[in-house]
Design a protein around this motif. Structure first.
Motif, PDB file in Angstrom:
ATOM      1  N   LEU A 192     -54.334 -41.495  45.244  1.00 51.30           N
ATOM      2  CA  LEU A 192     -53.049 -40.943  44.734  1.00 51.30           C
ATOM      3  C   LEU A 192     -53.174 -39.296  45.168  1.00 51.30           C
ATOM      4  O   LEU A 192     -52.263 -38.698  45.536  1.00 51.30           O
ATOM      5  CB  LEU A 192     -52.821 -41.215  43.363  1.00 51.30           C
ATOM      6  CG  LEU A 192     -51.663 -40.973  42.661  1.00 51.30           C
ATOM      7  CD1 LEU A 192     -50.434 -41.534  43.403  1.00 51.30           C
ATOM      8  CD2 LEU A 192     -51.487 -41.051  41.181  1.00 51.30           C
ATOM      9  N   THR A 193     -54.316 -38.652  44.862  1.00 47.99           N
ATOM     10  CA  THR A 193     -54.404 -37.279  44.882  1.00 47.99           C
ATOM     11  C   THR A 193     -54.297 -36.784  46.472  1.00 47.99           C
ATOM     12  O   THR A 193     -53.760 -35.807  46.951  1.00 47.99           O
ATOM     13  CB  THR A 193     -55.628 -36.727  44.489  1.00 47.99           C
ATOM     14  OG1 THR A 193     -56.596 -37.195  44.762  1.00 47.99           O
ATOM     15  CG2 THR A 193     -55.477 -36.641  42.769  1.00 47.99           C
ATOM     16  N   THR A 194     -54.951 -37.890  47.237  1.00 49.76           N
ATOM     17  CA  THR A 194     -54.892 -37.651  48.882  1.00 49.76           C
ATOM     18  C   THR A 194     -53.477 -37.626  49.065  1.00 49.76           C
ATOM     19  O   THR A 194     -53.199 -36.759  49.978  1.00 49.76           O
ATOM     20  CB  THR A 194     -55.928 -38.677  49.450  1.00 49.76           C
ATOM     21  OG1 THR A 194     -57.036 -38.455  48.857  1.00 49.76           O
ATOM     22  CG2 THR A 194     -55.744 -38.580  51.105  1.00 49.76           C
ATOM     23  N   ALA A 195     -52.532 -38.405  48.731  1.00 50.21           N
ATOM     24  CA  ALA A 195     -51.278 -38.587  49.004  1.00 50.21           C
ATOM     25  C   ALA A 195     -50.647 -37.285  48.687  1.00 50.21           C
ATOM     26  O   ALA A 195     -49.691 -36.857  49.553  1.00 50.21           O
ATOM     27  CB  ALA A 195     -50.513 -39.867  48.291  1.00 50.21           C
ATOM     28  N   ARG A 196     -50.833 -36.701  47.486  1.00 51.96           N
ATOM     29  CA  ARG A 196     -50.361 -35.521  47.143  1.00 51.96           C
ATOM     30  C   ARG A 196     -50.627 -34.395  48.014  1.00 51.96           C
ATOM     31  O   ARG A 196     -49.732 -33.634  48.478  1.00 51.96           O
ATOM     32  CB  ARG A 196     -50.585 -35.225  45.622  1.00 51.96           C
ATOM     33  CG  ARG A 196     -50.214 -33.945  45.136  1.00 51.96           C
ATOM     34  CD  ARG A 196     -50.888 -33.406  43.976  1.00 51.96           C
ATOM     35  NE  ARG A 196     -52.562 -33.124  44.440  1.00 51.96           N
ATOM     36  CZ  ARG A 196     -53.407 -32.920  43.584  1.00 51.96           C
ATOM     37  NH1 ARG A 196     -53.226 -33.141  42.449  1.00 51.96           N
ATOM     38  NH2 ARG A 196     -54.568 -32.828  44.285  1.00 51.96           N
ATOM     39  N   ASP A 197     -51.972 -34.281  48.330  1.00 52.45           N
ATOM     40  CA  ASP A 197     -52.522 -33.267  49.144  1.00 52.45           C
ATOM     41  C   ASP A 197     -51.768 -33.369  50.628  1.00 52.45           C
ATOM     42  O   ASP A 197     -51.714 -32.392  51.078  1.00 52.45           O
ATOM     43  CB  ASP A 197     -53.884 -33.494  49.160  1.00 52.45           C
ATOM     44  CG  ASP A 197     -54.697 -32.911  47.823  1.00 52.45           C
ATOM     45  OD1 ASP A 197     -54.001 -32.668  47.039  1.00 52.45           O
ATOM     46  OD2 ASP A 197     -55.970 -33.407  47.774  1.00 52.45           O
ATOM     47  N   LEU A 198     -51.678 -34.357  51.188  1.00 54.08           N
ATOM     48  CA  LEU A 198     -51.023 -34.496  52.393  1.00 54.08           C
ATOM     49  C   LEU A 198     -49.637 -33.921  52.509  1.00 54.08           C
ATOM     50  O   LEU A 198     -49.186 -33.030  53.144  1.00 54.08           O
ATOM     51  CB  LEU A 198     -50.912 -36.067  52.876  1.00 54.08           C
ATOM     52  CG  LEU A 198     -52.063 -36.627  53.270  1.00 54.08           C
ATOM     53  CD1 LEU A 198     -51.894 -38.177  53.637  1.00 54.08           C
ATOM     54  CD2 LEU A 198     -52.626 -35.989  54.683  1.00 54.08           C
ATOM     55  N   ALA A 236     -48.547 -43.043  55.127  1.00 50.65           N
ATOM     56  CA  ALA A 236     -49.301 -44.332  55.268  1.00 50.65           C
ATOM     57  C   ALA A 236     -50.256 -44.602  56.496  1.00 50.65           C
ATOM     58  O   ALA A 236     -51.224 -45.020  56.317  1.00 50.65           O
ATOM     59  CB  ALA A 236     -48.223 -45.362  55.686  1.00 50.65           C
ATOM     60  N   LEU A 237     -50.002 -43.781  57.930  1.00 51.18           N
ATOM     61  CA  LEU A 237     -50.945 -43.870  58.451  1.00 51.18           C
ATOM     62  C   LEU A 237     -52.178 -43.062  58.424  1.00 51.18           C
ATOM     63  O   LEU A 237     -53.340 -43.542  58.462  1.00 51.18           O
ATOM     64  CB  LEU A 237     -50.406 -43.227  59.922  1.00 51.18           C
ATOM     65  CG  LEU A 237     -51.198 -43.258  61.177  1.00 51.18           C
ATOM     66  CD1 LEU A 237     -51.303 -44.537  61.742  1.00 51.18           C
ATOM     67  CD2 LEU A 237     -50.531 -42.304  62.178  1.00 51.18           C
ATOM     68  N   LYS A 238     -52.037 -42.057  57.680  1.00 54.76           N
ATOM     69  CA  LYS A 238     -53.303 -41.236  57.549  1.00 54.76           C
ATOM     70  C   LYS A 238     -53.904 -41.872  56.090  1.00 54.76           C
ATOM     71  O   LYS A 238     -55.263 -41.422  56.176  1.00 54.76           O
ATOM     72  CB  LYS A 238     -52.560 -39.711  57.007  1.00 54.76           C
ATOM     73  CG  LYS A 238     -52.202 -38.807  58.373  1.00 54.76           C
ATOM     74  CD  LYS A 238     -51.974 -37.527  58.048  1.00 54.76           C
ATOM     75  CE  LYS A 238     -51.813 -36.978  59.250  1.00 54.76           C
ATOM     76  NZ  LYS A 238     -51.572 -35.390  59.150  1.00 54.76           N
ATOM     77  N   LEU A 239     -53.477 -42.534  55.407  1.00 51.12           N
ATOM     78  CA  LEU A 239     -53.951 -43.125  54.336  1.00 51.12           C
ATOM     79  C   LEU A 239     -54.535 -44.573  54.660  1.00 51.12           C
ATOM     80  O   LEU A 239     -55.427 -44.941  54.057  1.00 51.12           O
ATOM     81  CB  LEU A 239     -53.201 -43.161  53.179  1.00 51.12           C
ATOM     82  CG  LEU A 239     -52.706 -41.955  52.423  1.00 51.12           C
ATOM     83  CD1 LEU A 239     -51.989 -42.059  51.295  1.00 51.12           C
ATOM     84  CD2 LEU A 239     -53.953 -41.205  51.985  1.00 51.12           C
ATOM     85  N   VAL A 280     -47.223 -49.238  49.994  1.00 46.96           N
ATOM     86  CA  VAL A 280     -48.150 -48.637  49.026  1.00 46.96           C
ATOM     87  C   VAL A 280     -48.068 -47.285  49.195  1.00 46.96           C
ATOM     88  O   VAL A 280     -48.117 -46.570  48.189  1.00 46.96           O
ATOM     89  CB  VAL A 280     -49.475 -49.225  49.612  1.00 46.96           C
ATOM     90  CG1 VAL A 280     -50.766 -48.411  48.746  1.00 46.96           C
ATOM     91  CG2 VAL A 280     -49.681 -50.613  49.357  1.00 46.96           C
ATOM     92  N   ALA A 281     -48.057 -46.510  50.317  1.00 52.30           N
ATOM     93  CA  ALA A 281     -47.716 -45.124  50.286  1.00 52.30           C
ATOM     94  C   ALA A 281     -46.540 -44.741  49.557  1.00 52.30           C
ATOM     95  O   ALA A 281     -46.412 -43.862  48.897  1.00 52.30           O
ATOM     96  CB  ALA A 281     -47.568 -44.552  51.713  1.00 52.30           C
ATOM     97  N   ARG A 282     -45.460 -45.621  49.808  1.00 52.55           N
ATOM     98  CA  ARG A 282     -44.125 -45.170  48.949  1.00 52.55           C
ATOM     99  C   ARG A 282     -44.393 -45.182  47.556  1.00 52.55           C
ATOM    100  O   ARG A 282     -43.948 -44.485  46.532  1.00 52.55           O
ATOM    101  CB  ARG A 282     -42.929 -46.177  49.370  1.00 52.55           C
ATOM    102  CG  ARG A 282     -41.594 -45.868  48.570  1.00 52.55           C
ATOM    103  CD  ARG A 282     -40.678 -46.662  49.094  1.00 52.55           C
ATOM    104  NE  ARG A 282     -40.221 -46.666  50.567  1.00 52.55           N
ATOM    105  CZ  ARG A 282     -40.441 -47.397  51.403  1.00 52.55           C
ATOM    106  NH1 ARG A 282     -40.868 -48.744  50.972  1.00 52.55           N
ATOM    107  NH2 ARG A 282     -40.127 -47.345  52.601  1.00 52.55           N
ATOM    108  N   ALA A 283     -45.152 -46.384  47.102  1.00 52.01           N
ATOM    109  CA  ALA A 283     -45.608 -46.368  45.561  1.00 52.01           C
ATOM    110  C   ALA A 283     -46.092 -45.113  45.190  1.00 52.01           C
ATOM    111  O   ALA A 283     -45.828 -44.524  44.055  1.00 52.01           O
ATOM    112  CB  ALA A 283     -46.109 -47.504  45.349  1.00 52.01           C
ATOM    113  N   MET A 284     -47.318 -44.761  45.838  1.00 44.34           N
ATOM    114  CA  MET A 284     -47.990 -43.435  45.532  1.00 44.34           C
ATOM    115  C   MET A 284     -47.067 -42.045  45.627  1.00 44.34           C
ATOM    116  O   MET A 284     -47.219 -41.492  44.631  1.00 44.34           O
ATOM    117  CB  MET A 284     -49.188 -43.302  46.731  1.00 44.34           C
ATOM    118  CG  MET A 284     -50.321 -44.127  46.352  1.00 44.34           C
ATOM    119  SD  MET A 284     -51.646 -43.901  47.283  1.00 44.34           S
ATOM    120  CE  MET A 284     -51.316 -44.668  48.920  1.00 44.34           C
ATOM    121  N   LEU A 285     -46.174 -42.100  46.648  1.00 43.16           N
ATOM    122  CA  LEU A 285     -45.380 -41.095  46.374  1.00 43.16           C
ATOM    123  C   LEU A 285     -44.486 -40.951  45.388  1.00 43.16           C
ATOM    124  O   LEU A 285     -44.177 -39.974  44.874  1.00 43.16           O
ATOM    125  CB  LEU A 285     -44.698 -40.790  48.007  1.00 43.16           C
ATOM    126  CG  LEU A 285     -45.609 -40.737  49.139  1.00 43.16           C
ATOM    127  CD1 LEU A 285     -44.504 -40.752  50.414  1.00 43.16           C
ATOM    128  CD2 LEU A 285     -46.193 -39.033  48.996  1.00 43.16           C
TER     129      LEU A 285
END
Length: 84
Positions: free
Chosen positions: A2-8, A21-24, A30-35
């Protein structure tokens, strides 16, 4: 993760859902839910769907789902959706 998504988002300023999504290495859902977790905290905001480019065939012409990092100075612009 989750913090990796934030950092991106923070590092890029504006980033597409597909790129996150690609970078994670996760599906877009799943990426949308994290964002959305960070949207709920008021740290990022979804941007209006970007229009496709006209006439270019180098990439997917589908509209992009974009997210923007909210700097401390931007908090008046980025709504804080926290409920308590």
């Amino acid at each position: 993760m989750l913090t990796t998504a934030r950092d991106l988002v923070r590092e890029q300023g504006v980033i597409s859902l597909q790129e996150v999504a690609l970078k994670l290495g996760v599906p877009s859902q799943v990426a949308r839910a994290m964002l959305q977790k960070w949207v709920a905290k008021g740290r990022i905001e979804p941007l209006p769907t970007a229009a496709a480019c006209a006439g270019c065939t180098l990439c997917d012409s589908a509209p992009r789902e974009l997210y923007r990092w909210c700097e401390a100075a931007d908090l008046a612009i980025c709504p804080d959706f926290r409920t308590g």
